[in-house]
Design an enzyme around this catalytic site. Structure first.
Site, PDB file in Angstrom:
ATOM      1  N   HIS A 122      58.270  43.677  58.355  1.00 27.32           N
ATOM      2  CA  HIS A 122      58.344  45.050  57.837  1.00 27.32           C
ATOM      3  C   HIS A 122      59.655  45.720  58.181  1.00 27.32           C
ATOM      4  O   HIS A 122      59.745  46.946  58.223  1.00 27.32           O
ATOM      5  CB  HIS A 122      57.152  45.874  58.368  1.00 27.32           C
ATOM      6  CG  HIS A 122      55.840  45.388  57.829  1.00 27.32           C
ATOM      7  ND1 HIS A 122      54.636  45.657  58.416  1.00 27.32           N
ATOM      8  CD2 HIS A 122      55.564  44.599  56.759  1.00 27.32           C
ATOM      9  CE1 HIS A 122      53.657  45.083  57.721  1.00 27.32           C
ATOM     10  NE2 HIS A 122      54.195  44.428  56.717  1.00 27.32           N
ATOM     11  N   CYS A 133      74.882  52.254  48.559  1.00 30.00           N
ATOM     12  CA  CYS A 133      76.047  51.440  48.965  1.00 30.00           C
ATOM     13  C   CYS A 133      75.769  50.581  50.195  1.00 30.00           C
ATOM     14  O   CYS A 133      76.632  49.841  50.653  1.00 30.00           O
ATOM     15  CB  CYS A 133      77.245  52.362  49.229  1.00 30.00           C
ATOM     16  SG  CYS A 133      77.094  53.329  50.747  1.00 30.00           S
TER      17      CYS A 133
HETATM   18  N1  APR Z   1      45.949  45.412  73.379  1.00 25.58           N
HETATM   19  C1  APR Z   1      45.306  44.716  72.397  1.00 25.58           C
HETATM   20  N2  APR Z   1      45.037  45.225  71.167  1.00 25.58           N
HETATM   21  C2  APR Z   1      45.425  46.496  70.936  1.00 25.58           C
HETATM   22  C3  APR Z   1      46.091  47.288  71.896  1.00 25.58           C
HETATM   23  C4  APR Z   1      46.353  46.687  73.155  1.00 25.58           C
HETATM   24  N3  APR Z   1      46.987  47.351  74.143  1.00 25.58           N
HETATM   25  N4  APR Z   1      46.336  48.513  71.347  1.00 25.58           N
HETATM   26  C5  APR Z   1      45.844  48.475  70.098  1.00 25.58           C
HETATM   27  N5  APR Z   1      45.296  47.284  69.849  1.00 25.58           N
HETATM   28  C6  APR Z   1      44.716  46.793  68.582  1.00 25.58           C
HETATM   29  C7  APR Z   1      43.836  47.795  67.867  1.00 25.58           C
HETATM   30  O1  APR Z   1      42.489  47.630  68.234  1.00 25.58           O
HETATM   31  C8  APR Z   1      44.083  47.459  66.393  1.00 25.58           C
HETATM   32  O2  APR Z   1      43.096  46.563  65.893  1.00 25.58           O
HETATM   33  O3  APR Z   1      45.816  46.570  67.733  1.00 25.58           O
HETATM   34  C9  APR Z   1      45.427  46.745  66.382  1.00 25.58           C
HETATM   35  C10 APR Z   1      46.497  47.560  65.677  1.00 25.58           C
HETATM   36  O4  APR Z   1      46.154  47.618  64.303  1.00 25.58           O
HETATM   37  P1  APR Z   1      46.942  48.620  63.344  1.00 25.58           P
HETATM   38  O5  APR Z   1      47.044  49.956  63.989  1.00 25.58           O
HETATM   39  O6  APR Z   1      46.328  48.490  61.997  1.00 25.58           O
HETATM   40  O7  APR Z   1      48.433  48.044  63.326  1.00 25.58           O
HETATM   41  P2  APR Z   1      48.961  46.796  62.502  1.00 25.58           P
HETATM   42  O8  APR Z   1      47.887  45.759  62.341  1.00 25.58           O
HETATM   43  O9  APR Z   1      50.229  46.367  63.139  1.00 25.58           O
HETATM   44  O10 APR Z   1      49.285  47.448  61.060  1.00 25.58           O
HETATM   45  C11 APR Z   1      49.929  46.609  60.129  1.00 25.58           C
HETATM   46  O11 APR Z   1      50.192  48.540  58.707  1.00 25.58           O
HETATM   47  O12 APR Z   1      50.735  50.758  58.381  1.00 25.58           O
HETATM   48  C12 APR Z   1      51.194  49.464  58.284  1.00 25.58           C
HETATM   49  O13 APR Z   1      53.456  48.860  58.335  1.00 25.58           O
HETATM   50  C13 APR Z   1      52.397  49.243  59.165  1.00 25.58           C
HETATM   51  O14 APR Z   1      53.065  47.196  60.266  1.00 25.58           O
HETATM   52  C14 APR Z   1      51.985  48.097  60.078  1.00 25.58           C
HETATM   53  C15 APR Z   1      50.857  47.440  59.305  1.00 25.58           C
END
Ligand code: APR
Length: 248
Positions: A122, A133
């Protein structure tokens, strides 16, 4: 449900026996660095509206809304430091066991922890570029313009629109990063999925690609995902704590 100790032994055994490990990370790997994730309670999408790439291009008001979110988040991003999860993955790479990190994150913390091969699906929020540019600036310079009242920064060279070098919803995925990620996911024999809800396509395909090609999966995620049934071992714990224990 197998107990925690047995899970640790099984995961350590898989890591020891693996010859090509790939990590796949999401925002959950950076929450212990103080950065909010997107879909947990209190996450970014509870507080901000998603501005798609088309909306960003279409109008000044959309860009002002987009940049007001960024203006709030950039100081925390610049102050964030890697946590034990990032360092554990860098250590696994330095030991010659981890091939790369495929990340959805835009915070640069894997690189800051010493990971050499990071595939950013991403893009990155650490720089911004002119969409016309392609002049590029460190995000701190754009933050200074935002804080000085420039709510919709334009390129000083050609007056084109400036946007962080991230992939917004509706924007094309980086072709080379996607190809590299596919190759690595298809060739690995163990994939560590850390801190992702696995809800966003096409990024969420890579754990599936690895599994379909016969790799074992280890999931480390606080909450359940739709793909937990594919994992040989899954930890519903903190990325920093579990990874540091696995890699020590
Ligand atoms: N340890 C383990 N798991 C964790 C922790 C932690 N300290 N903190 C959060 N989590 C878990 C949450 O339970 C959740 O399931 O990480 C996950 C994060 O999920 P999202 O918030 O959906 O993030 P992500 O999966 O990276 O989102 C993907 O969505 O909005 C777009 O571009 C954005 O790259 C992002 C993409």
């Amino acid at each position: 449900m197998i107990d925690g100790q047995t899970q640790l032994y099984r995961a350590r055994d898989l890591i020891r026996k693996a010859s090509r490990i790939v990590a796949f990370s999401g925002a959950g790997v950076s929450t212990e660095s103080g950065l909010a994730d997107f879909r947990s309670q209190g996450g970014l999408w509870e507080r901000y509206r998603i501005v798609t790439f088309q909306e960003f291009l279409a109008g000044h008001e959309n860009r002002v809304e987009y940049w007001s979110m960024r203006r709030e988040l950039i100081p925390g991003l610049l102050a964030a430091r890697p946590n034990p999860a990032h360092y554990a993955l860098a250590k696994l790479e330095q030991a010659g066991q981890l091939r790369c990190v495929i990340t959805q994150n835009i915070d640069g913390l894997h690189q800051a922890a010493g990971s050499q091969r990071v595939i950013e699906l991403h893009g990155t929020n650490m720089t911004a570029s002119c969409l016309s540019c392609h002049s590029q600036w460190p995000i701190a310079e754009i933050q200074q313009r935002l804080e000085a009242g420039d709510l919709d920064p334009h390129c000083i060279a050609c007056h084109g629109l400036i946007k962080p070098d991230t992939v917004s919803f509706g924007q094309a995925m980086p072709v080379e990063a996607m190809e590299d990620a596919y190759q690595e996911a298809a060739a690995c024999d163990l994939l560590l999925m850390i801190g992702s809800s696995l809800e966003v396509q096409p990024a969420n395909q890579f754990p599936l690609v690895a599994h379909q090609r016969g790799a074992n999966l280890i999931f480390i995620n606080r909450t359940a995902t739709s793909y937990d049934h594919l994992a040989a071992v899954s930890f519903a714990g903190s990325a920093g704590g579990v990874l540091a224990t696995l890699v020590e």
